[in-house]
Design a protein around this motif. Structure first.
Motif, PDB file in Angstrom:
ATOM      1  N   GLY A   1       0.821  -1.201   0.000  1.00 28.85           N
ATOM      2  CA  GLY A   1       0.000   0.000   0.000  1.00 28.85           C
ATOM      3  C   GLY A   1       0.854   1.250   0.000  1.00 28.85           C
ATOM      4  N   VAL A   2       0.331   2.295  -0.618  1.00 27.58           N
ATOM      5  CA  VAL A   2       0.929   3.627  -0.494  1.00 27.58           C
ATOM      6  C   VAL A   2      -0.093   4.481   0.248  1.00 27.58           C
ATOM      7  CG1 VAL A   2       1.778   5.674  -1.689  1.00 27.58           C
ATOM      8  CG2 VAL A   2       2.342   3.396  -2.561  1.00 27.58           C
ATOM      9  N   LEU A   3       0.334   5.088   1.350  1.00 28.60           N
ATOM     10  CA  LEU A   3      -0.582   5.853   2.181  1.00 28.60           C
ATOM     11  C   LEU A   3      -1.011   7.146   1.486  1.00 28.60           C
ATOM     12  CD1 LEU A   3       0.846   5.367   5.777  1.00 28.60           C
ATOM     13  CD2 LEU A   3      -0.377   3.774   4.292  1.00 28.60           C
ATOM     14  N   GLY A   4      -1.992   7.807   2.074  1.00 29.38           N
ATOM     15  CA  GLY A   4      -2.545   9.009   1.478  1.00 29.38           C
ATOM     16  C   GLY A   4      -1.541  10.126   1.274  1.00 29.38           C
ATOM     17  N   ASP A   5      -0.440  10.115   2.038  1.00 23.32           N
ATOM     18  CA  ASP A   5       0.578  11.170   1.866  1.00 23.32           C
ATOM     19  C   ASP A   5       1.403  10.987   0.592  1.00 23.32           C
ATOM     20  OD1 ASP A   5       2.300   9.069   2.485  1.00 23.32           O
ATOM     21  OD2 ASP A   5       3.096   9.972   4.315  1.00 23.32           O
ATOM     22  N   GLY A   6       1.266   9.805  -0.042  1.00 20.75           N
ATOM     23  CA  GLY A   6       2.008   9.531  -1.263  1.00 20.75           C
ATOM     24  C   GLY A   6       3.487   9.283  -1.061  1.00 20.75           C
ATOM     25  N   LYS A   7       3.947   9.348   0.192  1.00 16.28           N
ATOM     26  CA  LYS A   7       5.380   9.234   0.486  1.00 16.28           C
ATOM     27  C   LYS A   7       5.732   8.007   1.318  1.00 16.28           C
ATOM     28  CE  LYS A   7       5.729  14.286   0.726  1.00 16.28           C
ATOM     29  NZ  LYS A   7       5.947  15.429   1.637  1.00 16.28           N
ATOM     30  N   THR A   8       4.711   7.365   1.890  1.00 14.56           N
ATOM     31  CA  THR A   8       4.934   6.246   2.807  1.00 14.56           C
ATOM     32  C   THR A   8       4.274   4.992   2.251  1.00 14.56           C
ATOM     33  OG1 THR A   8       4.816   7.812   4.656  1.00 14.56           O
ATOM     34  CG2 THR A   8       4.673   5.468   5.197  1.00 14.56           C
ATOM     35  N   ALA A   9       5.033   3.900   2.216  1.00 11.14           N
ATOM     36  CA  ALA A   9       4.470   2.617   1.780  1.00 11.14           C
ATOM     37  C   ALA A   9       4.321   1.692   2.975  1.00 11.14           C
ATOM     38  CB  ALA A   9       5.368   1.978   0.731  1.00 11.14           C
ATOM     39  N   VAL A  10       3.423   0.725   2.840  1.00 12.72           N
ATOM     40  CA  VAL A  10       3.244  -0.274   3.900  1.00 12.72           C
ATOM     41  C   VAL A  10       3.181  -1.658   3.256  1.00 12.72           C
ATOM     42  CG1 VAL A  10       0.735   0.155   3.925  1.00 12.72           C
ATOM     43  CG2 VAL A  10       1.804  -1.007   5.863  1.00 12.72           C
ATOM     44  N   ILE A  11       3.948  -2.578   3.856  1.00 13.83           N
ATOM     45  CA  ILE A  11       4.096  -3.941   3.341  1.00 13.83           C
ATOM     46  C   ILE A  11       3.798  -4.927   4.468  1.00 13.83           C
ATOM     47  CG2 ILE A  11       5.819  -5.658   2.591  1.00 13.83           C
ATOM     48  CD1 ILE A  11       7.360  -3.365   1.247  1.00 13.83           C
ATOM     49  N   GLU A  12       3.090  -6.013   4.154  1.00 11.68           N
ATOM     50  CA  GLU A  12       3.032  -7.165   5.057  1.00 11.68           C
ATOM     51  C   GLU A  12       3.926  -8.231   4.443  1.00 11.68           C
ATOM     52  OE1 GLU A  12      -1.066  -8.412   5.602  1.00 11.68           O
ATOM     53  OE2 GLU A  12      -1.671  -6.317   5.746  1.00 11.68           O
TER      54      GLU A  12
ATOM     55  N   ALA B   1      10.066  -2.652  -5.258  1.00  6.61           N
ATOM     56  CA  ALA B   1       8.984  -1.991  -6.004  1.00  6.61           C
ATOM     57  C   ALA B   1       8.653  -0.631  -5.380  1.00  6.61           C
ATOM     58  CB  ALA B   1       7.742  -2.887  -6.036  1.00  6.61           C
ATOM     59  N   CYS B   2       8.675  -0.565  -4.065  1.00  9.39           N
ATOM     60  CA  CYS B   2       8.426   0.714  -3.378  1.00  9.39           C
ATOM     61  C   CYS B   2       9.543   1.716  -3.674  1.00  9.39           C
ATOM     62  CB  CYS B   2       8.324   0.495  -1.866  1.00  9.39           C
ATOM     63  SG  CYS B   2       6.902  -0.485  -1.349  1.00  9.39           S
ATOM     64  N   LEU B   3      10.788   1.237  -3.635  1.00 12.29           N
ATOM     65  CA  LEU B   3      11.930   2.119  -3.914  1.00 12.29           C
ATOM     66  C   LEU B   3      11.851   2.671  -5.336  1.00 12.29           C
ATOM     67  CD1 LEU B   3      14.861   0.058  -2.308  1.00 12.29           C
ATOM     68  CD2 LEU B   3      13.529   1.901  -1.263  1.00 12.29           C
ATOM     69  N   GLN B   4      11.482   1.812  -6.289  1.00  7.05           N
ATOM     70  CA  GLN B   4      11.394   2.232  -7.692  1.00  7.05           C
ATOM     71  C   GLN B   4      10.277   3.257  -7.901  1.00  7.05           C
ATOM     72  OE1 GLN B   4      11.078  -1.651  -9.530  1.00  7.05           O
ATOM     73  NE2 GLN B   4      13.284  -1.790  -9.876  1.00  7.05           N
ATOM     74  N   ARG B   5       9.299   3.255  -7.005  1.00  4.98           N
ATOM     75  CA  ARG B   5       8.201   4.230  -7.057  1.00  4.98           C
ATOM     76  C   ARG B   5       8.626   5.566  -6.438  1.00  4.98           C
ATOM     77  NH1 ARG B   5       2.764   3.929  -8.018  1.00  4.98           N
ATOM     78  NH2 ARG B   5       2.877   1.722  -8.490  1.00  4.98           N
ATOM     79  N   GLY B   6       9.837   5.597  -5.858  1.00  5.40           N
ATOM     80  CA  GLY B   6      10.327   6.828  -5.243  1.00  5.40           C
ATOM     81  C   GLY B   6       9.992   6.954  -3.767  1.00  5.40           C
ATOM     82  N   ILE B   7       9.441   5.887  -3.212  1.00  2.10           N
ATOM     83  CA  ILE B   7       9.097   5.884  -1.780  1.00  2.10           C
ATOM     84  C   ILE B   7      10.384   5.822  -0.962  1.00  2.10           C
ATOM     85  CG2 ILE B   7       7.999   4.516   0.054  1.00  2.10           C
ATOM     86  CD1 ILE B   7       5.913   5.753  -1.747  1.00  2.10           C
ATOM     87  N   ARG B   8      10.459   6.617   0.101  1.00  7.90           N
ATOM     88  CA  ARG B   8      11.637   6.606   0.962  1.00  7.90           C
ATOM     89  C   ARG B   8      11.276   6.420   2.438  1.00  7.90           C
ATOM     90  NH1 ARG B   8      13.200   5.487  -3.157  1.00  7.90           N
ATOM     91  NH2 ARG B   8      14.864   6.352  -4.440  1.00  7.90           N
ATOM     92  N   ARG B   9      10.041   5.972   2.681  1.00 12.17           N
ATOM     93  CA  ARG B   9       9.667   5.562   4.041  1.00 12.17           C
ATOM     94  C   ARG B   9       8.730   4.367   3.918  1.00 12.17           C
ATOM     95  NH1 ARG B   9       7.144   9.828   8.207  1.00 12.17           N
ATOM     96  NH2 ARG B   9       5.537   9.891   6.607  1.00 12.17           N
ATOM     97  N   ILE B  10       9.120   3.251   4.519  1.00 14.36           N
ATOM     98  CA  ILE B  10       8.355   2.001   4.373  1.00 14.36           C
ATOM     99  C   ILE B  10       8.071   1.400   5.748  1.00 14.36           C
ATOM    100  CG2 ILE B  10       8.301  -0.293   3.321  1.00 14.36           C
ATOM    101  CD1 ILE B  10      10.417   0.662   1.309  1.00 14.36           C
ATOM    102  N   ILE B  11       6.813   1.073   5.963  1.00 13.63           N
ATOM    103  CA  ILE B  11       6.403   0.323   7.156  1.00 13.63           C
ATOM    104  C   ILE B  11       6.302  -1.140   6.741  1.00 13.63           C
ATOM    105  CG2 ILE B  11       4.559  -0.025   8.851  1.00 13.63           C
ATOM    106  CD1 ILE B  11       3.705   2.942   8.136  1.00 13.63           C
TER     107      ILE B  11
END
Length: 382
Positions: free
Chosen positions: A81-92, A123-133
């Protein structure tokens, strides 16, 4: 009657409703009694199954699906998931490397890999995400997170300089770690690990001894895997100058905790604390008259970091009364009345077959919520 505010902050009811569906059903019931009240939905989770869905729902985010390498090497469909802020991803991690992908016939913790979890991170990194839960419960693996690191570009080499195959069974042959191919974005990324176990990597309380048997490890396999993880930790200590062997939580998810500590910039935190933070629950509780929480089962274990306990602690900080709903109320719930929960209600109306009770979850939540609302109304009229 004065304007009323209800904060609805339940977990999912497993196999019955997502946390968001529970919120909707709760509102429907309370609105029958208080049609002009304000209802704030805060779908919750505790870092385990349902965390991606709850955080995406709580923040107005989006879920993405992709094919990754499952624990036994075949392709599986996973998501993040990518949270509403567009900057944070979440993975199980279980989405890619979970125990649901193995069975009694094919399970083999010697070869099971977290490679798919690494592919989700990539995949999150390639999307430009730099904060992952990352929630790290429910794994099928015992590879110390080596597979995750391999997916991010780390190479684990034997004495001949050959790359090791997947799985904790090969780590006894580890001679050196080649970090030259590690995706540089990993070093720029904040990783927050939802981890509710305190097991170290190795030893009698370690990943292999405690969690290995449920993944198919025999006594002999447990000894092999434990020794291999100890060797893996020694090479990490020698080469990377990071001591991951005895850190509480390093043994989570077959040692994925240790792998994340070794190869990423990460912090291990209690799952419920992460969800409370990112859902902004405390801010949303401001000015609330009641907080309604719940999950499928509430019992003596709830106070060890489950959602209703965490929600109650957050609500009590603002002096908001807390009511919990549950499909099953087990033993030891009286202790929760000292922990911030003011009342607990079961939602099941009669003895029924489990399948139909799960199917009727929303109806039962709505009816119970309406009845609680009617009780509240009597109290306000006094």
């Amino acid at each position: 009657m004065t304007h009323m505010k209800f904060v609805l902050a339940p977990d999912s009811f497993k196999e019955s409703m997502t946390a968001k569906q529970v919120c909707v059903a709760m509102e429907q019931g309370f609105k029958t009694v208080f049609p002009d009240a304000e209802f704030v939905h805060v779908p919750m989770a505790d870092g385990g199954e349902g965390t991606v869905q709850s955080l995406v729902d709580a923040t107005g985010g989006e879920i993405f699906h992709l094919d990754v390498t499952g624990p036994l090497g075949s392709q599986v469909k996973a998501g993040y998931g990518v949270l509403g802020d567009g900057k944070t991803a979440v993975i199980e991690m279980a989405s890619a490397s979970g125990i649901q992908y193995i069975n009694a016939e094919n399970r083999n913790p010697l070869i099971a890999t977290t490679y798919g979890t690494g592919e989700l991170i990539k995949a999150c990194l390639q999307r430009g995400i730099r904060r992952i839960i990352i929630g790290i419960g429910g794994s099928a693996t015992n590879d110390g997170g080596a597979g995750m690191a391999q997916a991010l570009g780390v190479r684990f080499l034997d004495g001949e300089g050959m790359a090791l195959p997947f799985g904790g069974g090969a780590l006894g042959r580890l001679h050196s770690i080649d970090m030259s191919g590690l995706d540089p974005a990993v070093g720029e990324t904040e990783i927050i690990v939802a981890c509710d176990v305190t097991n170290p990597l190795c030893g009698e309380h370690g990943a292999s001894a405690v969690f290995g048997p449920q993944k198919g490890a025999t006594e002999e396999m447990v000894r092999t895997l434990d020794g291999n993880l100890a060797h893996y930790a020694k090479i990490i200590r020698r080469q990377l100058r990071r001591d991951v062997e005895t850190i509480p939580g390093a043994g989570a998810a077959g040692g994925l905790g240790a792998g994340l500590l070794a190869f990423t910039r990460c912090e291990l935190k209690k799952g419920i604390d992460i969800i409370i933070d990112f859902s902004k629950l405390k801010e949303k509780l401001a000015g609330a008259d009641y907080c309604i929480t719940g999950e499928g089962g509430i019992d003596f274990q709830t106070k060890f970091g489950k959602t209703p306990y965490g929600v109650a602690k957050a609500a009590k900080a603002g002096n908001v009364p807390v009511i919990a709903l549950a499909g099953r109320i087990g033993k030891g719930t009286h202790e929760l009345y000292q922990e911030g929960i003011d009342a607990i209600f079961g939602i099941i109306p009669d003895i029924g077959e489990l399948g139909s009770l799960l199917a009727d979850g929303e109806i039962n939540i709505t009816r119970t919520s309406e009845n609680i609302g009617r009780l509240m109304k009597i109290a306000t009229l006094k």
